[in-house]
Design an enzyme around this catalytic site. Structure first.
Site, mmCIF file in Angstrom:
data_model
loop_
_atom_site.group_PDB
_atom_site.id
_atom_site.type_symbol
_atom_site.label_atom_id
_atom_site.label_comp_id
_atom_site.label_asym_id
_atom_site.label_seq_id
_atom_site.Cartn_x
_atom_site.Cartn_y
_atom_site.Cartn_z
ATOM 1 N N ALA A 358 0.829 -1.207 0.000
ATOM 2 C CA ALA A 358 0.000 0.000 0.000
ATOM 3 C C ALA A 358 0.864 1.257 0.000
ATOM 4 O O ALA A 358 1.841 1.355 0.749
ATOM 5 C CB ALA A 358 -0.918 0.005 1.224
ATOM 6 N N GLU A 388 -2.913 5.621 4.787
ATOM 7 C CA GLU A 388 -2.592 6.116 3.443
ATOM 8 C C GLU A 388 -3.357 7.404 3.120
ATOM 9 O O GLU A 388 -2.822 8.312 2.469
ATOM 10 C CB GLU A 388 -2.887 5.040 2.390
ATOM 11 C CG GLU A 388 -2.093 3.745 2.559
ATOM 12 C CD GLU A 388 -0.592 3.946 2.524
ATOM 13 O OE1 GLU A 388 -0.123 4.962 1.950
ATOM 14 O OE2 GLU A 388 0.142 3.102 3.068
ATOM 15 N N HIS A 517 10.583 -2.623 2.147
ATOM 16 C CA HIS A 517 11.338 -1.381 2.257
ATOM 17 C C HIS A 517 12.841 -1.604 2.101
ATOM 18 O O HIS A 517 13.566 -0.665 1.741
ATOM 19 C CB HIS A 517 11.026 -0.701 3.590
ATOM 20 C CG HIS A 517 9.567 -0.408 3.766
ATOM 21 N ND1 HIS A 517 8.658 -1.398 4.075
ATOM 22 C CD2 HIS A 517 8.857 0.744 3.653
ATOM 23 C CE1 HIS A 517 7.447 -0.861 4.150
ATOM 24 N NE2 HIS A 517 7.540 0.428 3.904
#
Length: 621
Positions: A358, A388, A517
């Site tokens: 996301a 978000e 990440h």
């Protein structure tokens, strides 16, 4: 003249240097510098940034070799623009100018990865694209006896939503162990070589920008020279924050470990040892909500995971996003533009590979903002949507700033906004207001259940977020050698999270790469910071809303006063040092975990009493 082609999003930079040449007779004038940035830099920077975002969006929502190649070409285009405009900006004399001009100067003249020679920049972009692709298209076979290439129909699954849901719901330790290992085989192990090459290039770019290594370059986002807030100050503050939080995490760890011992006696978990990482209901053990159903403090009280109720009420994905927008507008924040609803990707599409992780996107022109998410109907995704949507609100709030200031006060601020709002949304009071919880009461046992379920997401996440970059700081600095990447990772996991791998790990593995990440070169300390300052924001907004009572019961729903206070900070972007932005909302200029500890104070006391009563060991060895 800049021309954008809708198919590949190129920007014509042919006459860029001539078009943006500053007047050498006015290079020491603050007013001229400001007008030059607004007139010459900003419109072009917005178009180049838009083109880069569009190209990246095309790739993230349709992973193909062609789209990946386009992202590398687009990154080169952006780098060329950055180099030319940085050279133009360096012609100005900023000594003696105001703080805003000096801030603009630093942001425009620092090249980032564009400092690399073009061939090495292309190599870097290819490495990150390849690692991201490896992560995003990875699948595993649920049948332990079959390889991915010969996996029986229906058993070949991707991370979102398939693996995520299975890990959350299954109670079969053998299956959890298989999934845990298979995912790491399919992701991290395949990108280890690329990662070591990436580290070399990240460090080279950092040194070309004047930093000792890439970790120092990342941390520069939090350094404020005009306030004499240094890299050493920041690292010291991180240590202080973790030391504030660690006692609560250790109590939580001890309690959950005992319940896991009871649930899985065959797993041989030591009462004074680490927890096997595969048993906690999450691929990275960054959240332990998957064990809530058998660790809940008072199981006879109202269930706080409203997933089943959402499905019973036939919630749709669109309704989940609309609820988040409604919460924002009812506290006086901005509604989503029509393009948001028309261009976002809310569900995993059929027939093509996408990056499901996301994320929120700013396209810099025309109010174009979007979310990309493979949403499922559950409470966790409802909270993720609020996270978000917080990014999107921040984009909308600072859209009138000069482009170098169209970012969070620091990266942690951007991550904290949506989570701050979600702290209200997740309260039993607000869920009852939405009609998702019935028979809601404010008795202490119900409150402790709420705090416990929140802690399994918020407190558990903090050591994970802390080590993601503490580890990479040491990789970048050379304190961790390339031959010790996996062993060093597990040393950090053991020290801070109190976890151990369920199967033997070697230096053929690269378990950090199982996390998006790491593969995609995203700095992560922002999340640690956000999980601290969101409670500072929450307390300040609760005070503004007129809330009385315990902090954990506060819901700022429909409070225009809270929204006005938050908006006053969001609209600043990064135009001022982040301590100024923090003070704007909280009255304090320092990151502090005290509001977090206040939120969980009754839980801290309860867990300590229960752990003492049961003779649980606090910590691990």
């Amino acid at each position: 003249m800049v021309v954008i082609n809708a198919a590949f999003h190129p920007v014509d930079l042919t006459n860029l240097q001539d078009d943006t040449e500053p007047d050498v007779n006015l290079t020491d004038s603050s007013s001229y510098i400001r007008s030059w940035v607004a007139r010459n830099y900003d419109p072009l920077a917005a178009k180049v940034s838009q083109a880069d975002a569009l190209t990246s969006w095309d790739y993230n929502t349709n992973i193909t070799d062609s789209n990946q190649a386009d992202t590398i070409v687009s990154a080169t285009q952006s780098a060329n623009f950055t180099k030319i405009l940085a050279a133009q900006m360096k012609k100005f004399q900023v000594n003696g100018t105001d703080a805003t001009i000096r801030r603009l100067y630093k942001k425009i003249t620092e090249l980032g990865m564009a400092a690399l020679p073009e061939n090495e920049l292309t190599q870097y972009n290819k490495l990150v694209a390849d690692m991201t692709s490896t992560y995003s298209v990875a699948k595993i076979c649920l049948d332990e006896s079959a390889a991915v290439g010969s996996c029986p129909s229906g058993n070949l699954v991707s991370l979102d939503p398939n693996i995520t849901v299975i890990l959350r719901d299954t109670r079969d330790p053998k299956q959890m162990k298989h999934i845990w290992k298979a995912w790491r085989d399919a992701t991290g192990a395949k990108m280890r070589s690329n990662f070591t090459d990436y580290v070399v290039l990240k460090n080279k770019a950092a040194k070309l920008n004047g930093y000792s290594d890439a970790g120092a370059a990342w941390r520069s986002n939090y350094v404020e020279p005009t306030l004499n807030y240094t890299d050493e100050n920041f690292l010291s503050d991180l240590d202080a924050l973790w030391n504030q939080i660690r006692p609560l995490y250790n109590e939580l760890h001890a309690y959950v470990r005992r319940r896991l011992i009871q649930r899985y006696p065959a797993e041989n978990i030591r009462p004074d040892g680490p927890i096997p990482a595969h048993l906690l209901g999450n691929m990275w053990a960054q959240s332990w909500g998957g064990v809530l159903n058998f660790t809940q403090l008072f199981p006879n009280k109202t269930k706080l995971d409203v997933t089943d109720e959402m499905k019973r009420q036939n919630y749709t994905i669109d309704r989940m996003f609309k609820l988040s927008e409604q919460f924002q507008t009812e506290i006086g924040l901005k509604p989503m533009p029509a393009s948001f609803w028309n261009h976002s990707m809310f569900e995993r599409p059929d027939g093509r590979e996408v990056v499901c992780h996301a994320s929120a996107w700013d396209f810099y022109l025309g109010g174009d903002v979007r979310i990309k998410m493979c949403t499922d109907i559950n409470m966790q995704d409802l909270i993720t949507i609020h996270h978000e949507m917080g990014h999107i609100q921040y984009y909308l709030q600072y859209e009138n700033q000069l482009l170098p200031f169209r970012e969070g006060a620091n990266s942690g601020f951007h991550e904290a906004v949506g989570d701050t709002l979600a702290l209200s949304v997740a309260t039993p009071r607000h869920l009852a207001w939405l009609g998702l919880v019935t028979n809601q009461t404010d008795d202490l046992q119900s409150d402790l259940n709420f705090m416990f379920s929140t802690a399994l997401e918020k407190i558990v996440f903090l050591p994970f977020a802390y080590i993601m970059d503490r580890y990479r700081y040491d990789v970048f600095s050379g304190a961790i050698r390339s031959s010790d990447l996996n062993d060093a990772w597990w040393n950090y996991v053991l020290k801070y999270q109190g976890l151990e791998p369920p199967v033997k790990r070697t230096e053929h593995d690269f378990d950090p790469g199982s996390k998006y990440h790491i593969s995609s070169d995203v700095e992560y300390m922002r999340y640690f910071i956000s999980f601290v300052i969101q409670f500072q924001f929450h307390k300040a907004l609760c005070n503004a809303s007129g809330h009385t009572g315990p902090l954990y019961q506060c819901d700022i729903n429909q409070s225009k006063a809270a929204g006005k206070l938050l908006s006053s900070m969001l609209s600043m972007g990064s135009s001022e040092p982040w301590p100024n932005a923090l003070e704007k909302v909280t009255g304090s200029r320092k990151m502090d975990a005290a509001p977090l500890l206040e939120f969980f104070e009754p839980l801290i006391k309860y867990l300590h009493e229960v752990n003492v009563k049961n003779g649980d060991v606090i910590g691990w060895k």
